[in-house]
Every structure is written in structure tokens, then in C-alpha cells.
Design a protein around this motif. Structure first.
Motif, PDB file in Angstrom:
ATOM      1  N   VAL A  24      22.041  48.841  24.826  1.00  0.00           N
ATOM      2  CA  VAL A  24      21.397  48.119  24.251  1.00  0.00           C
ATOM      3  C   VAL A  24      20.996  46.866  25.023  1.00  0.00           C
ATOM      4  O   VAL A  24      20.009  46.570  24.805  1.00  0.00           O
ATOM      5  N   LEU A  25      21.721  46.213  26.009  1.00  0.00           N
ATOM      6  CA  LEU A  25      21.560  44.898  26.906  1.00  0.00           C
ATOM      7  C   LEU A  25      20.611  45.326  27.988  1.00  0.00           C
ATOM      8  O   LEU A  25      19.925  44.304  28.614  1.00  0.00           O
ATOM      9  N   VAL A  26      21.364  46.145  28.512  1.00  0.00           N
ATOM     10  CA  VAL A  26      19.934  46.374  30.173  1.00  0.00           C
ATOM     11  C   VAL A  26      18.336  46.765  29.659  1.00  0.00           C
ATOM     12  O   VAL A  26      17.997  46.868  29.987  1.00  0.00           O
ATOM     13  N   ASN A  27      18.659  47.510  28.249  1.00  0.00           N
ATOM     14  CA  ASN A  27      17.465  47.248  27.750  1.00  0.00           C
ATOM     15  C   ASN A  27      16.487  46.637  27.411  1.00  0.00           C
ATOM     16  O   ASN A  27      15.233  46.638  27.745  1.00  0.00           O
ATOM     17  N   MET A  28      17.156  45.206  27.013  1.00  0.00           N
ATOM     18  CA  MET A  28      16.242  43.503  27.066  1.00  0.00           C
ATOM     19  C   MET A  28      15.116  43.529  28.624  1.00  0.00           C
ATOM     20  O   MET A  28      14.315  43.024  28.540  1.00  0.00           O
ATOM     21  N   GLU A  29      15.917  44.051  29.437  1.00  0.00           N
ATOM     22  CA  GLU A  29      15.248  44.299  30.801  1.00  0.00           C
ATOM     23  C   GLU A  29      14.184  44.503  31.176  1.00  0.00           C
ATOM     24  O   GLU A  29      13.024  45.527  30.452  1.00  0.00           O
ATOM     25  N   GLY A  30      13.067  43.066  31.626  1.00  0.00           N
ATOM     26  CA  GLY A  30      11.124  43.615  31.142  1.00  0.00           C
ATOM     27  C   GLY A  30      11.108  43.582  29.899  1.00  0.00           C
ATOM     28  O   GLY A  30       9.253  43.612  29.830  1.00  0.00           O
ATOM     29  N   LYS A  31      11.289  42.971  29.534  1.00  0.00           N
ATOM     30  CA  LYS A  31      10.635  42.837  27.629  1.00  0.00           C
ATOM     31  C   LYS A  31      10.158  41.550  26.920  1.00  0.00           C
ATOM     32  O   LYS A  31      10.375  41.241  25.802  1.00  0.00           O
ATOM     33  N   ILE A  32      11.294  40.547  27.997  1.00  0.00           N
ATOM     34  CA  ILE A  32      11.239  39.572  27.408  1.00  0.00           C
ATOM     35  C   ILE A  32      10.435  38.339  29.010  1.00  0.00           C
ATOM     36  O   ILE A  32      11.123  38.859  30.000  1.00  0.00           O
ATOM     37  N   PRO A  33       9.464  38.342  28.634  1.00  0.00           N
ATOM     38  CA  PRO A  33       8.942  37.525  29.887  1.00  0.00           C
ATOM     39  C   PRO A  33       9.674  36.192  30.658  1.00  0.00           C
ATOM     40  O   PRO A  33       9.750  36.054  31.855  1.00  0.00           O
ATOM     41  N   LEU A  35      12.298  36.387  30.560  1.00  0.00           N
ATOM     42  CA  LEU A  35      13.818  36.241  31.573  1.00  0.00           C
ATOM     43  C   LEU A  35      13.451  37.317  33.636  1.00  0.00           C
ATOM     44  O   LEU A  35      12.946  37.937  32.974  1.00  0.00           O
ATOM     45  N   LYS A  36      14.353  36.059  33.733  1.00  0.00           N
ATOM     46  CA  LYS A  36      13.587  36.115  35.138  1.00  0.00           C
ATOM     47  C   LYS A  36      14.726  37.403  35.761  1.00  0.00           C
ATOM     48  O   LYS A  36      14.197  37.881  36.830  1.00  0.00           O
ATOM     49  N   ALA A  37      15.590  37.445  36.091  1.00  0.00           N
ATOM     50  CA  ALA A  37      16.773  38.639  36.000  1.00  0.00           C
ATOM     51  C   ALA A  37      18.194  39.046  34.744  1.00  0.00           C
ATOM     52  O   ALA A  37      18.690  38.155  34.288  1.00  0.00           O
ATOM     53  N   ILE A  38      18.580  40.555  35.069  1.00  0.00           N
ATOM     54  CA  ILE A  38      19.311  40.720  34.062  1.00  0.00           C
ATOM     55  C   ILE A  38      20.290  41.115  34.346  1.00  0.00           C
ATOM     56  O   ILE A  38      20.261  42.376  35.843  1.00  0.00           O
ATOM     57  N   ARG A  58      19.168  35.226  33.755  1.00  0.00           N
ATOM     58  CA  ARG A  58      18.691  33.667  34.445  1.00  0.00           C
ATOM     59  C   ARG A  58      17.105  33.148  34.095  1.00  0.00           C
ATOM     60  O   ARG A  58      16.697  34.622  33.957  1.00  0.00           O
ATOM     61  N   PHE A  59      17.060  31.998  33.989  1.00  0.00           N
ATOM     62  CA  PHE A  59      15.910  31.699  33.753  1.00  0.00           C
ATOM     63  C   PHE A  59      15.425  30.704  34.389  1.00  0.00           C
ATOM     64  O   PHE A  59      16.227  29.703  34.991  1.00  0.00           O
TER      65      PHE A  59
END
Length: 96
Positions: A24-33, A35-38, A58-59
Motif C-alpha cells: 500500500v505504501l510503495v504504491n504511492m510511488e509515481g502518483k504524487i508529483p 514526492l521525490k523519493a520513497i 523525500r520532498f
């Protein structure tokens, strides 16, 4: 750069439940502009003092962290976490 670290303890500490929440957490990757790194990691030692999952994001700024906090994708994640957490999470935010 702002680094946001959150540690989670889950109600169900089984490997399957931990992996499901990790996804669920990893799924945020690439979906929130903003959000620079996860990075999402799961505990390997399983000590009494251990948390189950670490989330490192990271932001570019604190303003971007605020945007992330209210983004619809993150709101869905927060709803999931509210259901699975045992009530324990801690965080730290620092400039990196």
C-alpha cells in the motif's frame, strides 16, 4: 531537501499483513508529483522494541510535505493505516 521518516507497528504482525501494508505504501510511488523519493522497509530482527515498517520519503520543501499530506492518494493510504495500526507510529522530519 526534506526527509520524512515514519515507523509503524501493525495490529497483525504476520508476514502477510506486513507485506500487504508495505505494498500500500510503495504504491504511492509515481502518483504524487511532490514526492521525490520513497523507500519502504520491513523489520528483519523482530525484537520487542522493533517497529514493523519504515517509510522514508523525500520532498523539496516543507510546503511539498504539506501538499503530500493532503493528496488524495496519501489520504487513501492514511485511511488504510488507520485500520491496520496498533496505534503506534512515530515520525521525524529533517533537512537532508
Amino acid at each position: 531537501m526534506l526527509t520524512h521518516v515514519v515507523l509503524f507497528k501493525l495490529k497483525d504482525r504476520s508476514p502477510e499483513a506486513i507485506e500487504a501494508t508495505k505494498q500500500v505504501l510503495v504504491n504511492m510511488e509515481g502518483k504524487i508529483p511532490v514526492l521525490k523519493a520513497i523507500e519502504v522497509g520491513t523489520d528483519v530482527l523482530h525484537l520487542n522494541r522493533s517497529f514493523d515498517i519504515a517509510l522514508i520519503t523525500r520532498f523539496d520543501s516543507t510546503e511539498d510535505l504539506k501538499i503530500y499530506d493532503t493528496h488524495p492518494v496519501h489520504e487513501e493510504v492514511k485511511a488504510h493505516m488507520k485500520q491496520v495500526l496498533d496505534g503506534t507510529s512515530v515520525c521525524v522530519d529533517f533537512e537532508s
